[in-house]
Design an enzyme around this catalytic site. Structure first.
Site, PDB file in Angstrom:
ATOM      1  N   HIS A  84      -9.619   1.134   4.932  1.00 57.51           N
ATOM      2  CA  HIS A  84      -8.349   1.310   5.653  1.00 57.51           C
ATOM      3  C   HIS A  84      -8.596   2.251   6.833  1.00 57.51           C
ATOM      4  O   HIS A  84      -9.404   3.184   6.739  1.00 57.51           O
ATOM      5  CB  HIS A  84      -7.302   1.886   4.699  1.00 57.51           C
TER       6      HIS A  84
ATOM      7  N   LYS B 227       0.145   4.236  -0.396  1.00 61.90           N
ATOM      8  CA  LYS B 227      -0.537   5.413   0.173  1.00 61.90           C
ATOM      9  C   LYS B 227      -0.320   6.661  -0.701  1.00 61.90           C
ATOM     10  O   LYS B 227      -0.187   6.533  -1.921  1.00 61.90           O
ATOM     11  CB  LYS B 227      -0.090   5.645   1.621  1.00 61.90           C
TER      12      LYS B 227
ATOM     13  N   SER C 167       3.173  -2.412  10.450  1.00 61.32           N
ATOM     14  CA  SER C 167       4.623  -2.440  10.700  1.00 61.32           C
ATOM     15  C   SER C 167       5.263  -3.780  10.354  1.00 61.32           C
ATOM     16  O   SER C 167       6.167  -4.233  11.052  1.00 61.32           O
ATOM     17  CB  SER C 167       4.923  -2.033  12.139  1.00 61.32           C
TER      18      SER C 167
ATOM     19  N   GLU D 290      -5.563  -5.213  10.473  1.00 64.93           N
ATOM     20  CA  GLU D 290      -4.569  -4.173  10.704  1.00 64.93           C
ATOM     21  C   GLU D 290      -4.885  -3.458  12.020  1.00 64.93           C
ATOM     22  O   GLU D 290      -5.684  -2.496  12.028  1.00 64.93           O
ATOM     23  CB  GLU D 290      -4.595  -3.155   9.564  1.00 64.93           C
TER      24      GLU D 290
ATOM     25  N   GLY E  33       2.161   2.024  10.827  1.00 61.37           N
ATOM     26  CA  GLY E  33       3.118   3.125  10.717  1.00 61.37           C
ATOM     27  C   GLY E  33       3.816   3.481  12.015  1.00 61.37           C
ATOM     28  O   GLY E  33       4.446   4.539  12.114  1.00 61.37           O
TER      29      GLY E  33
ATOM     30  N   ASN F 288       0.872  -1.177   0.000  1.00 66.87           N
ATOM     31  CA  ASN F 288       0.000   0.000   0.000  1.00 66.87           C
ATOM     32  C   ASN F 288       0.909   1.227   0.000  1.00 66.87           C
ATOM     33  O   ASN F 288       1.472   1.576   1.031  1.00 66.87           O
ATOM     34  CB  ASN F 288      -0.887  -0.035   1.256  1.00 66.87           C
TER      35      ASN F 288
ATOM     36  N   GLU G 249      -7.021   4.650   7.874  1.00 67.03           N
ATOM     37  CA  GLU G 249      -6.787   6.070   7.560  1.00 67.03           C
ATOM     38  C   GLU G 249      -8.009   6.678   6.870  1.00 67.03           C
ATOM     39  O   GLU G 249      -8.300   7.865   7.033  1.00 67.03           O
ATOM     40  CB  GLU G 249      -5.513   6.212   6.706  1.00 67.03           C
TER      41      GLU G 249
HETATM   42  C1  PEP Z   1      -0.951   0.031   6.132  1.00 65.38           C
HETATM   43  O1  PEP Z   1      -1.147   1.238   6.201  1.00 65.38           O
HETATM   44  O2  PEP Z   1      -1.740  -0.693   5.505  1.00 65.38           O
HETATM   45  C2  PEP Z   1       0.210  -0.499   6.831  1.00 65.38           C
HETATM   46  C3  PEP Z   1       0.194  -1.745   7.187  1.00 65.38           C
HETATM   47  O3  PEP Z   1       1.221   0.389   7.089  1.00 65.38           O
HETATM   48  P1  PEP Z   1       2.642   0.074   7.768  1.00 65.38           P
HETATM   49  O4  PEP Z   1       3.156  -1.207   7.144  1.00 65.38           O
HETATM   50  O5  PEP Z   1       3.484   1.237   7.443  1.00 65.38           O
HETATM   51  O6  PEP Z   1       2.385  -0.119   9.219  1.00 65.38           O
END
Ligand code: PEP
Length: 253
Positions: A100, A11, A214, A170, A176, A9, A102
């Site tokens: 997601h 973003k 992460s 997630e 993040g 992703n 976000e």
């Molecule tokens: C995401 O935003 O889908 C995600 C998993 O981000 P990160 O790997 O940076 O934690």
């Protein structure tokens, strides 16, 4: 053996040239280590405006699929700034990420919005990656399973099946932050999600459940080897072809 889905992703990151360079590096890396394709399916989800450059760079090479990070719940018309599922499918995408955290946080998306978007995406033959996951305070209260159960029952449309739907677990506190969930917590939550899906879908055992939050080369081996983890949704580490492919390498038995 079921292949792991290794999904990036991207973003809202990078210039057009960055996206072109990144997809070229990912494709070259896979070309140089073709055994990866025996163990992994690859997907990248660039910003909308970079999708065509990714498509062009792939030249019909299907070792990497590409998808969008969201779609509209409406079919077409007066929705300034939105992009329809049909447009996304028409641009060659196979997948779309929906719900997601976000989008839930910054755009007020609810499970109901996600469900309507997923219905639209399925009508356009897109595979939906539906994101679920609890916030830190919800885990502290020990209500993570209730939260995720509610998201699954609210966001999965009746059109969902194992072919057109992927769930990404997630935990919001892991996105993040550099702090991933422990393999033990992931095993427990993915097992819970599998059982929830069994109540809803006939082919639930074939539906992929990804872990996201992460994920990086250092923790990918343990996370990807965890029961009911069928791949990863990777944010930050997917912006480096080297890190992204190292995560895929961790899926090799
Ligand atoms: C995401 O935003 O889908 C995600 C998993 O981000 P990160 O790997 O940076 O934690």
């Amino acid at each position: 053996m079921n292949k792991k889905l290794i999904a990036g992703n991207w973003k809202m990151n990078g210039s057009l040239d960055d996206s072109k360079g990144l997809i070229a590096d990912v494709v070259n890396g896979i070309f140089g280590s073709q055994v990866l394709l025996e163990y992994c399916d690859f997907l990248v989800c660039p910003p909308y405006l970079h999708l065509y450059a990714v498509r062009h760079a792939l030249h019909g090479n299907d070792s990497v699929a590409y998808g969008a990070q969201d779609c509209s719940a409406a079919a077409n018309g007066a929705r300034t700034g939105d992009t329809s599922a049909e447009m996304i499918a028409d641009s060659g995408c196979s997948h779309v990420i929906l719900g997601h955290s976000e989008r839930r946080q910054h755009h007020g998306e609810t499970d109901e919005t996600v469900r309507r978007k997923a219905e639209m995406a399925h009508k356009s033959n897109l595979i939906t990656i539906i994101c679920v996951g609890e916030k830190e305070e919800e885990r502290d209260l020990g209500v993570q399973e209730e939260v995720v159960a509610k998201q699954i029952s609210g966001a999965l449309p009746d059109s969902a099946n194992a072919q057109n739907t992927v769930i990404a677990y997630e935990p919001v506190w892991a996105i993040g932050t550099g702090k991933s969930a422990s393999a033990e917590d992931v095993k427990s939550m993915h097992g819970f999600i599998r059982r929830k899906l069994q109540e809803k879908l006939e082919d639930s055992n074939k539906l992929r459940i990804l872990y996201g939050g992460s994920m990086k080369p250092e923790n990918a081996k343990e996370l990807l080897a965890t029961e009911n983890v069928d791949g990863g949704l990777i944010g930050g580490a997917s912006l480096s072809a080297d890190q992204f492919l190292k995560i895929a390498q961790a899926a090799l038995a």
